[in-house]
Scaffold this motif. Structure first.
Motif, mmCIF file in Angstrom:
data_model
loop_
_atom_site.group_PDB
_atom_site.id
_atom_site.type_symbol
_atom_site.label_atom_id
_atom_site.label_comp_id
_atom_site.label_asym_id
_atom_site.label_seq_id
_atom_site.Cartn_x
_atom_site.Cartn_y
_atom_site.Cartn_z
ATOM 1 N N LYS A 292 72.662 7.974 8.519
ATOM 2 C CA LYS A 292 73.186 7.981 7.155
ATOM 3 C C LYS A 292 73.078 9.376 6.520
ATOM 4 O O LYS A 292 74.043 9.880 5.948
ATOM 5 N N THR A 293 71.894 9.973 6.639
ATOM 6 C CA THR A 293 71.700 11.309 6.060
ATOM 7 C C THR A 293 72.599 12.324 6.751
ATOM 8 O O THR A 293 73.204 13.177 6.095
ATOM 9 N N LEU A 294 72.697 12.219 8.075
ATOM 10 C CA LEU A 294 73.539 13.171 8.815
ATOM 11 C C LEU A 294 74.988 13.099 8.354
ATOM 12 O O LEU A 294 75.673 14.116 8.269
ATOM 13 N N PRO B 201 69.401 14.741 -3.995
ATOM 14 C CA PRO B 201 68.450 14.815 -2.885
ATOM 15 C C PRO B 201 67.519 13.607 -2.823
ATOM 16 O O PRO B 201 67.258 12.945 -3.819
ATOM 17 N N GLN B 202 67.020 13.397 -1.604
ATOM 18 C CA GLN B 202 66.171 12.240 -1.316
ATOM 19 C C GLN B 202 64.780 12.425 -1.930
ATOM 20 O O GLN B 202 64.135 11.473 -2.311
ATOM 21 N N SER B 203 64.333 13.683 -2.013
ATOM 22 C CA SER B 203 62.943 13.921 -2.408
ATOM 23 C C SER B 203 62.839 14.633 -3.745
ATOM 24 O O SER B 203 63.575 15.583 -4.027
ATOM 25 N N ALA C 276 74.301 10.195 -2.845
ATOM 26 C CA ALA C 276 72.921 9.938 -3.261
ATOM 27 C C ALA C 276 72.153 9.415 -2.056
ATOM 28 O O ALA C 276 72.365 8.294 -1.612
ATOM 29 N N ASP C 277 71.262 10.242 -1.524
ATOM 30 C CA ASP C 277 70.530 9.874 -0.314
ATOM 31 C C ASP C 277 69.205 9.226 -0.702
ATOM 32 O O ASP C 277 68.288 9.914 -1.135
ATOM 33 N N GLU C 278 69.110 7.904 -0.569
ATOM 34 C CA GLU C 278 67.862 7.201 -0.942
ATOM 35 C C GLU C 278 67.414 7.599 -2.327
ATOM 36 O O GLU C 278 66.378 8.259 -2.474
HETATM 37 NI NI NI Z 1 68.080 9.493 5.821
#
Ligand code: NI
Ligand SMILES: Nc1ncnc2c1ncn2[C@@H]1O[C@H](COP(=O)(O)OP(=O)(O)OP(=O)(O)O)[C@@H](O)[C@H]1O
Length: 265
Positions: free
Chosen positions: A52-54, A97-99, A173-175
């Motif tokens: 998914k992120t890729l 970003p995820q973080s 929107a990643d996580e």
């Molecule tokens: Ni991911």
């Protein structure tokens, strides 16, 4: 409504060197399809490592140098070339970003939003910063805070304010909700829904299946680097999804009894 982003048969490979300089190629993303139109919230779901992120990084040009991308990525009906991407990313096309470590711990929130506005080519005065905060339901007072003075939910909203500084047309929107309590998760998904309702295409990667079905227009389900099914959110609860993996994903939710589908490899 015409499609804004269209991904067809996307693959992502990495060239790696084994011991003895033997080269090998791994292909974590083999065949992914996804389309998103303005006003749509598309949920991208699937187990950890599914790619998914890729997919997001491939669209936004954020992959490392040893990555090879194949397949078709069209934006506004035209191939998203490297040149177009450079002009669009950070403005029209953004990654949420995820973080929250993406926030600078040494700078006040107002300064960071100002910087995001400047990078997006917008005016960056106090009024604009306050407006960007207000649009994400944050008080003007938050501008003076440092990241460590924010709750998890507030930090997420600040990241949203920064990502949305340039009024993007596509948000990946990643996580967006890790580590948040249920109410904060609901609030962030409501924000993403509002961003889509305001006209952007939003692609949201999420493990919060029960929450994401409440806001998504479509669910794209992936497994092992392939998209296996695109389904209406309502199909999930009604058991109308076709692919065994999609069924297993739903059945494995706590509310559904953690059933483990053994027929799924
Ligand atoms: Ni991911
Ligand atoms: N730079 C890289 N080099 C080699 N392999 C990579 C690289 N980046 C990711 N991978 C591999 O690709 C696979 C897919 O990774 P990806 O991060 O896209 O998964 P994901 O679906 O986002 O998972 P998660 O839900 O855990 O975030 C993983 O097995 C990962 O180890």
């Amino acid at each position: 409504m015409s499609v804004l982003l269209e991904i067809r048969d996307l693959s992502v490979s990495f060239r790696q060197y084994d011991r003895g300089l033997r080269r090998r190629t791994i292909t974590p993303v083999e065949a992914m399809d996804l389309a998103a139109a303005p006003g749509e919230l598309v949920a991208l779901v699937g187990e950890s490592g599914a790619g998914k992120t890729l997919l997001g990084e491939a669209v936004l040009g954020m992959l490392p140098g040893n990555a090879r991308v194949a397949g078709t990525v069209r934006y506004r009906g035209e191939e998203l070339t490297e040149q177009r991407r450079r002009a669009l990313v950070g403005r029209e096309l953004v990654m949420l970003p995820q973080s929250v470590t993406y926030l600078d711990p040494t700078a006040r929130v107002g300064a960071q939003i100002g910087r995001a506005l400047r990078l997006a080519g917008r005016a960056q005065g106090r009024d604009e910063v306050v407006a960007a905060l207000a649009a994400r339901n944050l008080d003007a007072e938050v501008a003076r805070r440092y990241p460590h003075e924010l709750s998890g939910g507030m930090a997420r909203r600040v990241l949203l304010a920064m990502a949305l500084a340039g009024s993007p047309d596509l948000v990946f929107a990643d996580e967006p909700t890790p580590g948040l309590d249920e109410d904060s998760v609901r609030a962030i998904f409501a924000e993403l829904r509002a961003i889509a309702d305001a006209g952007a295409a939003v692609i949201a990667v999420s493990h919060d299946l029960t929450q994401v079905v409440e806001v998504a227009d479509r669910m794209v389900i992936c497994q092992g680097g392939r998209t296996v099914e695109t389904a209406a959110p309502s199909a999930f609860g009604q058991g109308a999804v076709r692919h065994p993996y999609s069924r297993a994903l739903w059945a494995a939710l706590p509310a559904n009894g953690f059933a483990v589908a053994e027929e799924v490899s």
